[in-house]
Motif scaffolding. Structure first.
Motif, PDB file in Angstrom:
ATOM      1  N   ILE A  19       0.276  -4.486 -16.384  1.00 38.86           N
ATOM      2  CA  ILE A  19      -0.334  -3.175 -16.129  1.00 38.86           C
ATOM      3  C   ILE A  19       0.740  -2.109 -16.351  1.00 38.86           C
ATOM      4  N   HIS A  20       0.483  -1.180 -17.258  1.00 39.11           N
ATOM      5  CA  HIS A  20       1.487  -0.176 -17.613  1.00 39.11           C
ATOM      6  C   HIS A  20       1.383   1.093 -16.769  1.00 39.11           C
ATOM      7  N   SER A  21       0.216   1.378 -16.247  1.00 35.11           N
ATOM      8  CA  SER A  21       0.037   2.576 -15.432  1.00 35.11           C
ATOM      9  C   SER A  21       0.698   2.381 -14.069  1.00 35.11           C
ATOM     10  N   PRO A  22       1.609   3.269 -13.665  1.00 35.78           N
ATOM     11  CA  PRO A  22       2.253   3.120 -12.354  1.00 35.78           C
ATOM     12  C   PRO A  22       1.264   3.168 -11.184  1.00 35.78           C
ATOM     13  N   TYR A  23       0.246   4.042 -11.311  1.00 37.17           N
ATOM     14  CA  TYR A  23      -0.749   4.125 -10.236  1.00 37.17           C
ATOM     15  C   TYR A  23      -1.526   2.816 -10.108  1.00 37.17           C
ATOM     16  N   LEU A  24      -2.011   2.286 -11.232  1.00 32.77           N
ATOM     17  CA  LEU A  24      -2.784   1.044 -11.180  1.00 32.77           C
ATOM     18  C   LEU A  24      -1.933  -0.139 -10.743  1.00 32.77           C
ATOM     19  N   PHE A  25      -0.672  -0.184 -11.170  1.00 32.44           N
ATOM     20  CA  PHE A  25       0.214  -1.265 -10.738  1.00 32.44           C
ATOM     21  C   PHE A  25       0.388  -1.233  -9.222  1.00 32.44           C
ATOM     22  N   ARG A  26       0.616  -0.041  -8.673  1.00 34.58           N
ATOM     23  CA  ARG A  26       0.757   0.090  -7.215  1.00 34.58           C
ATOM     24  C   ARG A  26      -0.549  -0.279  -6.520  1.00 34.58           C
ATOM     25  N   PHE A  27      -1.680   0.160  -7.095  1.00 33.74           N
ATOM     26  CA  PHE A  27      -2.979  -0.119  -6.490  1.00 33.74           C
ATOM     27  C   PHE A  27      -3.254  -1.625  -6.448  1.00 33.74           C
ATOM     28  N   VAL A  28      -2.985  -2.332  -7.542  1.00 39.07           N
ATOM     29  CA  VAL A  28      -3.245  -3.773  -7.602  1.00 39.07           C
ATOM     30  C   VAL A  28      -2.302  -4.531  -6.679  1.00 39.07           C
TER      31      VAL A  28
ATOM     32  N   HIS B 108     -13.939 -12.443   6.280  1.00 38.36           N
ATOM     33  CA  HIS B 108     -13.921 -10.985   6.094  1.00 38.36           C
ATOM     34  C   HIS B 108     -12.916 -10.540   5.038  1.00 38.36           C
ATOM     35  N   GLN B 109     -12.661 -11.359   4.062  1.00 39.53           N
ATOM     36  CA  GLN B 109     -11.697 -11.030   3.015  1.00 39.53           C
ATOM     37  C   GLN B 109     -12.138  -9.803   2.213  1.00 39.53           C
ATOM     38  N   VAL B 110     -13.404  -9.747   1.856  1.00 36.29           N
ATOM     39  CA  VAL B 110     -13.911  -8.623   1.065  1.00 36.29           C
ATOM     40  C   VAL B 110     -13.935  -7.352   1.898  1.00 36.29           C
ATOM     41  N   GLU B 111     -14.352  -7.449   3.159  1.00 38.83           N
ATOM     42  CA  GLU B 111     -14.377  -6.279   4.025  1.00 38.83           C
ATOM     43  C   GLU B 111     -12.975  -5.728   4.242  1.00 38.83           C
ATOM     44  N   ARG B 112     -11.996  -6.619   4.360  1.00 41.52           N
ATOM     45  CA  ARG B 112     -10.604  -6.183   4.520  1.00 41.52           C
ATOM     46  C   ARG B 112     -10.127  -5.447   3.268  1.00 41.52           C
ATOM     47  N   MET B 113     -10.558  -5.932   2.096  1.00 44.69           N
ATOM     48  CA  MET B 113     -10.172  -5.255   0.864  1.00 44.69           C
ATOM     49  C   MET B 113     -10.795  -3.863   0.807  1.00 44.69           C
ATOM     50  N   ILE B 114     -12.057  -3.736   1.224  1.00 40.74           N
ATOM     51  CA  ILE B 114     -12.709  -2.429   1.266  1.00 40.74           C
ATOM     52  C   ILE B 114     -11.955  -1.510   2.223  1.00 40.74           C
ATOM     53  N   PHE B 115     -11.541  -2.032   3.362  1.00 48.02           N
ATOM     54  CA  PHE B 115     -10.760  -1.264   4.334  1.00 48.02           C
ATOM     55  C   PHE B 115      -9.475  -0.734   3.686  1.00 48.02           C
ATOM     56  N   ARG B 116      -8.759  -1.605   2.968  1.00 50.14           N
ATOM     57  CA  ARG B 116      -7.489  -1.196   2.352  1.00 50.14           C
ATOM     58  C   ARG B 116      -7.714  -0.151   1.262  1.00 50.14           C
ATOM     59  N   ILE B 117      -8.802  -0.291   0.498  1.00 49.83           N
ATOM     60  CA  ILE B 117      -9.098   0.686  -0.550  1.00 49.83           C
ATOM     61  C   ILE B 117      -9.383   2.053   0.073  1.00 49.83           C
ATOM     62  N   VAL B 118     -10.216   2.081   1.110  1.00 46.74           N
ATOM     63  CA  VAL B 118     -10.543   3.344   1.778  1.00 46.74           C
ATOM     64  C   VAL B 118      -9.294   3.927   2.434  1.00 46.74           C
ATOM     65  N   GLN B 119      -8.497   3.089   3.064  1.00 47.74           N
ATOM     66  CA  GLN B 119      -7.257   3.541   3.712  1.00 47.74           C
ATOM     67  C   GLN B 119      -6.321   4.183   2.684  1.00 47.74           C
ATOM     68  N   ASP B 120      -6.238   3.600   1.516  1.00 49.97           N
ATOM     69  CA  ASP B 120      -5.360   4.132   0.471  1.00 49.97           C
ATOM     70  C   ASP B 120      -5.927   5.406  -0.144  1.00 49.97           C
ATOM     71  N   HIS B 121      -7.228   5.443  -0.358  1.00 46.95           N
ATOM     72  CA  HIS B 121      -7.872   6.564  -1.050  1.00 46.95           C
ATOM     73  C   HIS B 121      -8.061   7.783  -0.140  1.00 46.95           C
ATOM     74  N   GLN B 122      -8.292   7.560   1.143  1.00 45.16           N
ATOM     75  CA  GLN B 122      -8.539   8.615   2.132  1.00 45.16           C
ATOM     76  C   GLN B 122      -9.607   9.614   1.664  1.00 45.16           C
ATOM     77  N   PRO B 123     -10.850   9.129   1.469  1.00 45.16           N
ATOM     78  CA  PRO B 123     -11.917  10.022   0.997  1.00 45.16           C
ATOM     79  C   PRO B 123     -12.416  10.944   2.110  1.00 45.16           C
ATOM     80  N   ALA B 124     -12.958  12.070   1.713  1.00 41.31           N
ATOM     81  CA  ALA B 124     -13.567  12.989   2.677  1.00 41.31           C
ATOM     82  C   ALA B 124     -15.033  12.644   2.892  1.00 41.31           C
TER      83      ALA B 124
END
Length: 196
Positions: free
Chosen positions: A38-47, A84-100
């Motif tokens: 993955i060459h994109s720094p954002y995507l590399f950090r995200f993955v 709850h592996q998938v739910e934990r992943m959703i939690f981490r995505i929301v935690q990282d994204h911090q949507p309004a």
């Protein structure tokens, strides 16, 4: 041959043929999904830091205890898959994204909503549950008309291809550059895989 028997036979064939093949394809590709290439720094950090992390967060134990209490019995897992592996992943995505603003389409058990709200308590979260007896459900249009822009959308429950594409088109009208869509159950059936 009755319709009910035909549906039962179709579901059995999906369990026997499609799901093992989809799981095998996923396992072959997942070995390469550790961030290498993955060459994109954002995507590399995200993955590497969000999707593939094994860290436990502060809310996991409390959320899973509440979910287990609601079920009314202890959960015995025979698989090695972490609960709850998938739910934990959703939690981490929301935690990282911090949507309004967050939207969950196709609420099933409510546990995903709890994970989303605990990951970002300051966000406005709406959840839509579809009922099978309704032919045309207008609740998504009503909720979207009340919301401004959408930061995070979770397509939760499996849906027919036409319904999922309609939901997707409606949500696209409210997106912006920072919006994030998460789609679950993309390989559950051949129709879901085709939709994906």
């Amino acid at each position: 041959m009755s319709n009910q028997y035909r549906n039962h036979l179709y579901n059995r064939l999906i369990h026997i043929i499609h799901r093992p093949r989809a799981k095998a394809n996923h396992l072959i590709r997942a070995k390469r999904a550790n961030g290498g290439g993955i060459h994109s720094p954002y995507l590399f950090r995200f993955v590497t830091m969000v999707l593939n992390t094994t860290c436990t967060y502060y809310a996991f134990e409390a959320l899973e205890a509440v979910h287990q209490k609601e079920k009314g019995h202890s959960i015995i897992r025979l698989k090695k898959k972490e609960p709850h592996q998938v739910e934990r992943m959703i939690f981490r995505i929301v935690q990282d994204h911090q949507p309004a603003t967050m939207l969950e389409i196709g609420n099933r058990t409510g546990i995903e909503t709890q994970y989303m709200v605990n990951a970002c308590p300051k966000a406005t979260c709406k959840s839509i549950t579809y009922f099978p007896d309704k032919k045309e459900d207008q609740s998504l249009k009503i909720v979207l008309s009340e919301m401004g822009k959408i930061d995070f959308v979770l397509f939760n429950a499996p849906a027919e291809r036409s319904q999922r594409m309609n939901e997707f088109r409606l949500c696209l009208q409210k997106v912006h550059d920072g919006s994030l869509f998460v789609v679950k159950h993309i390989h559950q059936t051949p129709e879901q895989a085709l939709t994906w």
